[in-house]
Scaffold this motif. Structure first.
Motif, PDB file in Angstrom:
ATOM      1  N   THR A  94       1.076  -2.786   8.305  1.00 57.93           N
ATOM      2  CA  THR A  94       1.033  -3.657   9.335  1.00 57.93           C
ATOM      3  C   THR A  94       1.326  -2.944  10.773  1.00 57.93           C
ATOM      4  OG1 THR A  94       3.334  -4.481   8.853  1.00 57.93           O
ATOM      5  CG2 THR A  94       1.567  -5.768   8.021  1.00 57.93           C
ATOM      6  N   VAL A  95       2.253  -1.942  10.867  1.00 57.80           N
ATOM      7  CA  VAL A  95       2.849  -1.403  11.947  1.00 57.80           C
ATOM      8  C   VAL A  95       1.689  -0.689  12.898  1.00 57.80           C
ATOM      9  CG1 VAL A  95       5.051  -1.503  11.619  1.00 57.80           C
ATOM     10  CG2 VAL A  95       3.857   0.568  10.990  1.00 57.80           C
ATOM     11  N   ALA A  96       0.768   0.065  12.173  1.00 57.44           N
ATOM     12  CA  ALA A  96      -0.365   0.705  12.930  1.00 57.44           C
ATOM     13  C   ALA A  96      -1.263  -0.136  13.593  1.00 57.44           C
ATOM     14  CB  ALA A  96      -0.986   1.713  12.006  1.00 57.44           C
ATOM     15  N   ILE A  97      -1.665  -1.086  13.119  1.00 56.44           N
ATOM     16  CA  ILE A  97      -2.438  -2.140  13.932  1.00 56.44           C
ATOM     17  C   ILE A  97      -1.629  -2.870  15.016  1.00 56.44           C
ATOM     18  CG2 ILE A  97      -3.182  -4.568  13.710  1.00 56.44           C
ATOM     19  CD1 ILE A  97      -2.728  -2.739  10.626  1.00 56.44           C
ATOM     20  N   SER A  98      -0.168  -2.965  15.078  1.00 57.27           N
ATOM     21  CA  SER A  98       0.574  -3.545  16.515  1.00 57.27           C
ATOM     22  C   SER A  98       0.665  -2.258  17.142  1.00 57.27           C
ATOM     23  CB  SER A  98       1.982  -3.854  15.910  1.00 57.27           C
ATOM     24  OG  SER A  98       1.933  -4.847  15.133  1.00 57.27           O
ATOM     25  N   LEU A  99       0.701  -0.958  16.822  1.00 59.42           N
ATOM     26  CA  LEU A  99       0.833   0.180  17.923  1.00 59.42           C
ATOM     27  C   LEU A  99      -0.811   0.370  18.524  1.00 59.42           C
ATOM     28  CD1 LEU A  99       2.479   2.867  15.471  1.00 59.42           C
ATOM     29  CD2 LEU A  99       3.392   1.851  17.561  1.00 59.42           C
ATOM     30  N   ALA A 100      -1.750  -0.101  17.897  1.00 60.75           N
ATOM     31  CA  ALA A 100      -3.012  -0.099  18.398  1.00 60.75           C
ATOM     32  C   ALA A 100      -3.321  -1.284  19.069  1.00 60.75           C
ATOM     33  CB  ALA A 100      -4.114   0.160  17.410  1.00 60.75           C
ATOM     34  N   GLY A 101      -2.702  -2.196  18.892  1.00 59.11           N
ATOM     35  CA  GLY A 101      -2.907  -3.659  19.914  1.00 59.11           C
ATOM     36  C   GLY A 101      -4.071  -4.682  19.497  1.00 59.11           C
ATOM     37  N   VAL A 102      -4.856  -4.148  18.254  1.00 63.53           N
ATOM     38  CA  VAL A 102      -6.001  -4.860  17.715  1.00 63.53           C
ATOM     39  C   VAL A 102      -5.525  -6.000  16.886  1.00 63.53           C
ATOM     40  CG1 VAL A 102      -7.312  -2.637  17.917  1.00 63.53           C
ATOM     41  CG2 VAL A 102      -5.996  -3.224  15.524  1.00 63.53           C
ATOM     42  N   PRO A 103      -6.383  -6.944  16.466  1.00 60.96           N
ATOM     43  CA  PRO A 103      -6.148  -8.274  15.977  1.00 60.96           C
ATOM     44  C   PRO A 103      -6.406  -7.862  14.597  1.00 60.96           C
ATOM     45  CG  PRO A 103      -8.376  -8.314  16.668  1.00 60.96           C
ATOM     46  CD  PRO A 103      -7.865  -7.085  17.175  1.00 60.96           C
ATOM     47  N   ALA A 104      -5.602  -8.619  13.576  1.00 59.06           N
ATOM     48  CA  ALA A 104      -5.371  -8.613  12.370  1.00 59.06           C
ATOM     49  C   ALA A 104      -5.058 -10.115  11.729  1.00 59.06           C
ATOM     50  CB  ALA A 104      -4.562  -7.421  11.744  1.00 59.06           C
ATOM     51  N   GLN A 107      -5.550  -7.621   4.325  1.00 55.96           N
ATOM     52  CA  GLN A 107      -5.343  -7.628   5.751  1.00 55.96           C
ATOM     53  C   GLN A 107      -6.835  -7.261   6.378  1.00 55.96           C
ATOM     54  OE1 GLN A 107      -2.277  -6.133   8.770  1.00 55.96           O
ATOM     55  NE2 GLN A 107      -2.832  -4.364   7.644  1.00 55.96           N
ATOM     56  N   LEU A 108      -7.448  -7.807   6.915  1.00 57.70           N
ATOM     57  CA  LEU A 108      -8.671  -7.712   7.865  1.00 57.70           C
ATOM     58  C   LEU A 108      -8.392  -7.196   9.197  1.00 57.70           C
ATOM     59  CD1 LEU A 108     -10.558 -10.846   6.582  1.00 57.70           C
ATOM     60  CD2 LEU A 108     -10.625  -8.607   5.499  1.00 57.70           C
ATOM     61  N   ILE A 109      -8.806  -6.307   9.645  1.00 55.19           N
ATOM     62  CA  ILE A 109      -8.633  -5.848  10.957  1.00 55.19           C
ATOM     63  C   ILE A 109     -10.010  -5.496  12.020  1.00 55.19           C
ATOM     64  CG2 ILE A 109      -7.612  -3.925  12.365  1.00 55.19           C
ATOM     65  CD1 ILE A 109      -6.473  -3.138   9.298  1.00 55.19           C
ATOM     66  N   ALA A 110      -9.873  -6.341  13.201  1.00 55.38           N
ATOM     67  CA  ALA A 110     -11.237  -6.234  14.071  1.00 55.38           C
ATOM     68  C   ALA A 110     -10.887  -5.389  15.146  1.00 55.38           C
ATOM     69  CB  ALA A 110     -11.422  -7.489  14.232  1.00 55.38           C
ATOM     70  N   PRO A 111     -11.884  -4.895  15.849  1.00 57.55           N
ATOM     71  CA  PRO A 111     -11.495  -4.154  17.284  1.00 57.55           C
ATOM     72  C   PRO A 111     -10.931  -5.192  18.435  1.00 57.55           C
ATOM     73  CG  PRO A 111     -13.943  -3.772  16.545  1.00 57.55           C
ATOM     74  CD  PRO A 111     -13.203  -4.884  15.692  1.00 57.55           C
ATOM     75  N   THR A 112     -10.342  -4.534  19.373  1.00 57.94           N
ATOM     76  CA  THR A 112      -9.780  -5.534  20.557  1.00 57.94           C
ATOM     77  C   THR A 112     -10.929  -6.546  20.865  1.00 57.94           C
ATOM     78  OG1 THR A 112      -8.568  -3.490  20.907  1.00 57.94           O
ATOM     79  CG2 THR A 112      -8.738  -5.102  22.756  1.00 57.94           C
ATOM     80  N   LEU A 113      -9.988  -7.492  21.086  1.00 55.06           N
ATOM     81  CA  LEU A 113     -10.880  -8.648  21.608  1.00 55.06           C
ATOM     82  C   LEU A 113     -11.917  -9.364  20.534  1.00 55.06           C
ATOM     83  CD1 LEU A 113     -11.117  -7.833  25.296  1.00 55.06           C
ATOM     84  CD2 LEU A 113      -9.590  -9.484  24.327  1.00 55.06           C
ATOM     85  N   HIS A 114     -12.147  -8.857  19.538  1.00 52.10           N
ATOM     86  CA  HIS A 114     -13.086  -9.368  18.573  1.00 52.10           C
ATOM     87  C   HIS A 114     -12.292 -10.375  17.576  1.00 52.10           C
ATOM     88  CE1 HIS A 114     -17.036  -7.413  19.843  1.00 52.10           C
ATOM     89  NE2 HIS A 114     -16.098  -6.326  20.158  1.00 52.10           N
ATOM     90  N   ASP A 115     -11.303 -11.096  17.871  1.00 52.61           N
ATOM     91  CA  ASP A 115     -10.497 -11.678  17.040  1.00 52.61           C
ATOM     92  C   ASP A 115     -11.186 -12.749  16.097  1.00 52.61           C
ATOM     93  OD1 ASP A 115      -9.192 -10.768  19.501  1.00 52.61           O
ATOM     94  OD2 ASP A 115      -7.302 -11.634  18.825  1.00 52.61           O
ATOM     95  N   ALA A 116     -12.248 -13.452  16.846  1.00 46.04           N
ATOM     96  CA  ALA A 116     -13.211 -14.509  16.143  1.00 46.04           C
ATOM     97  C   ALA A 116     -13.647 -14.164  15.149  1.00 46.04           C
ATOM     98  CB  ALA A 116     -14.229 -15.127  17.288  1.00 46.04           C
ATOM     99  N   ARG A 117     -14.133 -12.720  15.178  1.00 48.20           N
ATOM    100  CA  ARG A 117     -14.752 -12.055  13.875  1.00 48.20           C
ATOM    101  C   ARG A 117     -13.918 -12.354  12.676  1.00 48.20           C
ATOM    102  NH1 ARG A 117     -16.529  -5.991  14.969  1.00 48.20           N
ATOM    103  NH2 ARG A 117     -17.889  -7.201  16.243  1.00 48.20           N
ATOM    104  N   LEU A 118     -12.632 -12.153  12.902  1.00 52.96           N
ATOM    105  CA  LEU A 118     -11.774 -12.250  11.578  1.00 52.96           C
ATOM    106  C   LEU A 118     -11.837 -13.617  10.873  1.00 52.96           C
ATOM    107  CD1 LEU A 118      -8.836  -9.911  12.757  1.00 52.96           C
ATOM    108  CD2 LEU A 118     -10.916  -9.162  11.179  1.00 52.96           C
ATOM    109  N   ILE A 119     -11.641 -14.575  11.885  1.00 49.29           N
ATOM    110  CA  ILE A 119     -11.779 -16.089  11.709  1.00 49.29           C
ATOM    111  C   ILE A 119     -13.148 -16.374  10.829  1.00 49.29           C
ATOM    112  CG2 ILE A 119     -11.190 -18.389  12.332  1.00 49.29           C
ATOM    113  CD1 ILE A 119      -9.425 -17.140  14.423  1.00 49.29           C
ATOM    114  N   MET A 120     -14.105 -15.769  11.440  1.00 48.98           N
ATOM    115  CA  MET A 120     -15.479 -16.161  11.011  1.00 48.98           C
ATOM    116  C   MET A 120     -15.628 -15.306   9.691  1.00 48.98           C
ATOM    117  SD  MET A 120     -17.416 -15.212  14.476  1.00 48.98           S
ATOM    118  CE  MET A 120     -18.892 -14.957  13.710  1.00 48.98           C
TER     119      MET A 120
END
Length: 494
Positions: A432-442, A462-475
């Protein structure tokens, strides 16, 4: 451990979206929904998920009832929620799970909480947590550990264990936690619910007691993709009180209604996350691969070599920030006080009595990493690794729409199993920590269970998306739900 049964007809057993509709139509009152949530929390008090009940909850419920009666449209009308006890709510205690703040009453309300209240939610109480959000198991709380409702000899994950259990055990349909290195996602995986870490800055941090300011992010727990979209539409958005908050559109429910794009998704499974997993986690990962392929996704493997250094980099960045943030707790302005010979002795005594062992350990680690002669050797190098990891994620997202890893390499562990070995506890955050370091949504998605010692324990992917593509994960989660691939079973003690 056996616990009293709560009413199975409780309105809080339904989704937040459905309950809000029932309240808006007058089928359920906010007071009834609150009473049901409190009843369930009290019936399962032995789980120790809540540090305190909200003394203002009845007043909040009455205000919502009046607003509904006046015809106001509220997206969370009467929905009971639980918030982690590092989120301020005016007039209530905010302890951060620490003796240092045991008597502190907040004079203001966090933006994310204020937005919940504005949307018609009612805060039931404050959730138990690792002290100052430092831990991976909710064992470091000064108020005792929270128990996992799937097996009460096991941890619920940390640091937002109380928030996760409040949803998993059915006290409330949604809750808020905070995620610094995985503190929403890991407990979601351990308790079998959704746990979402938005893009850094997507949700205001104003009123969130700081752990590591460049990493902290408020995130929700829920039992459906629709509820995730609902709560994100409420709490996300720019906040002038937080200079790091992003001015980005929300529209999560609109995106959910639109659905996934017609072209096949490109999904990358991170190869560095394929080692060291239990058989049940590997099986869940294969189920996720198959489910994504069933949606027509193109699934391949992708290498992010910098993530192998993520745990070391994370702790060399987060502990210095924590050390700096915790310097304000000196027993002078607020928090625990201790009388001693002079000012310095009083400060030392207050900090010695107020902070637990894990917090003290991280203060020492952080101060050491920032000290003269060691800054370049540790903190500066960790920041360069952080940049490398961010660049690797950015490069991977040029090829892939979504990346996939386990949320944790193992299901919930027993109390005491890792608490005696700090390095083993820190390693629990490896996915989980790499995602936090990168600031991307998961987003941690429940993908079944693994049987350990005869007990079925939830496993998250865990599903991970690019920055500001948070909605993609919920979709994507909604599409998996529709196929029946998401496993949202109630735990035995829910």
């Amino acid at each position: 451990m056996s616990l009293p049964e709560a009413s199975q007809s409780s309105p809080v057993q339904s989704s937040a979206a459905r309950l809000a509709e029932q309240v808006s139509r007058g089928e359920v009152t906010p007071q009834q929904a609150l009473a049901s949530a409190v009843e369930r929390a009290e019936a399962q008090r032995s789980l120790n998920a809540l540090i305190s009940l909200n003394p203002l909850a009845q007043e909040q419920a009455q205000q919502v009832a009046a607003r509904v009666e006046a015809g106001e449209s509220l997206p969370l009308a009467g929905v009971p929620v639980v918030i982690k006890d590092n989120l301020n709510l005016r007039g209530t205690a905010t302890t951060c799970g620490s003796r240092m703040l045991q008597a502190y009453v907040s004079p203001y309300t966090a933006t994310s909480v204020q937005r919940l209240l504005a949307a018609g939610a009612v805060v039931v109480g404050k959730a138990n947590m690792d002290e100052f959000a430092m831990g991976s198991s909710t064992e470091t709380s000064a108020f005792g550990p929270t128990l996992n409702p799937w097996d009460t000899v096991r941890v619920p994950g940390g640091t937002s264990g109380g928030s996760a259990v409040s949803v998993a055990a059915g006290f409330v349909p949604i809750s808020l936690g905070s995620d610094t290195g995985g503190s929403v996602r890991q407990p979601a995986a351990f308790t079998g619910v959704y746990g979402f870490k938005p893009t850094y800055g997507r949700v205001s941090r104003y009123g969130l007691v700081a752990h590591a300011s460049s990493l902290d992010q408020v995130g929700p727990f829920a039992r459906s993709a629709a509820d995730l979209a609902l709560v994100m539409d409420v709490i996300a958005g720019h906040d002038p009180l937080d200079a790091t908050s992003l001015d980005a559109p929300t529209g999560f429910r609109d995106a959910l209604r639109a659905g996934l794009p017609e072209r096949p998704l490109r999904v990358g499974v991170v190869t560095q996350a394929l080692e060291g997993n239990t058989p049940g986690v590997l099986a869940a990962l294969e189920r996720m691969r198959a489910a994504l392929a069933g949606l027509g996704a193109q699934v391949e493997e992708v290498s992010l070599p910098g993530t192998e250094y993520a745990v070391a980099a994370y702790y060399l960045i987060s502990t210095p920030e924590a050390s700096s943030n915790l310097a304000r707790y000196d027993g002078m302005a607020y928090g625990a006080r201790a009388a001693a010979g002079d000012v310095n002795a009083s400060m030392a005594a207050a900090r010695a009595a107020g902070f637990g062992p894990e917090v003290k350990r991280r203060i020492l680690m952080g101060t050491y990493a920032l000290s003269s002669g060691y800054y370049d050797a540790y903190y500066s190098k960790a920041m360069r690794v952080r940049q490398l990891i961010s660049q690797e994620f950015a490069s991977a997202f040029e090829r892939f729409d979504v990346l996939v890893t386990p949320t944790s390499p193992f299901p919930a562990f027993r109390f005491g199993e890792r608490s005696g070995d700090p390095l083993a506890m820190y390693a629990a955050d490896v996915d989980t920590v790499a995602i936090s370091l990168a600031g991307v949504p998961a987003l941690s998605v429940p993908m079944g269970t693994e049987t350990v010692d005869g007990v079925a324990l939830p496993v998250g992917i865990q599903l991970i998306a690019p920055t500001l593509h948070d909605a993609r994960l919920i979709m994507l989660a909604a599409a998996l739900e529709a196929r029946g691939d998401v496993h949202l079973e109630r735990p035995p003690l829910a």
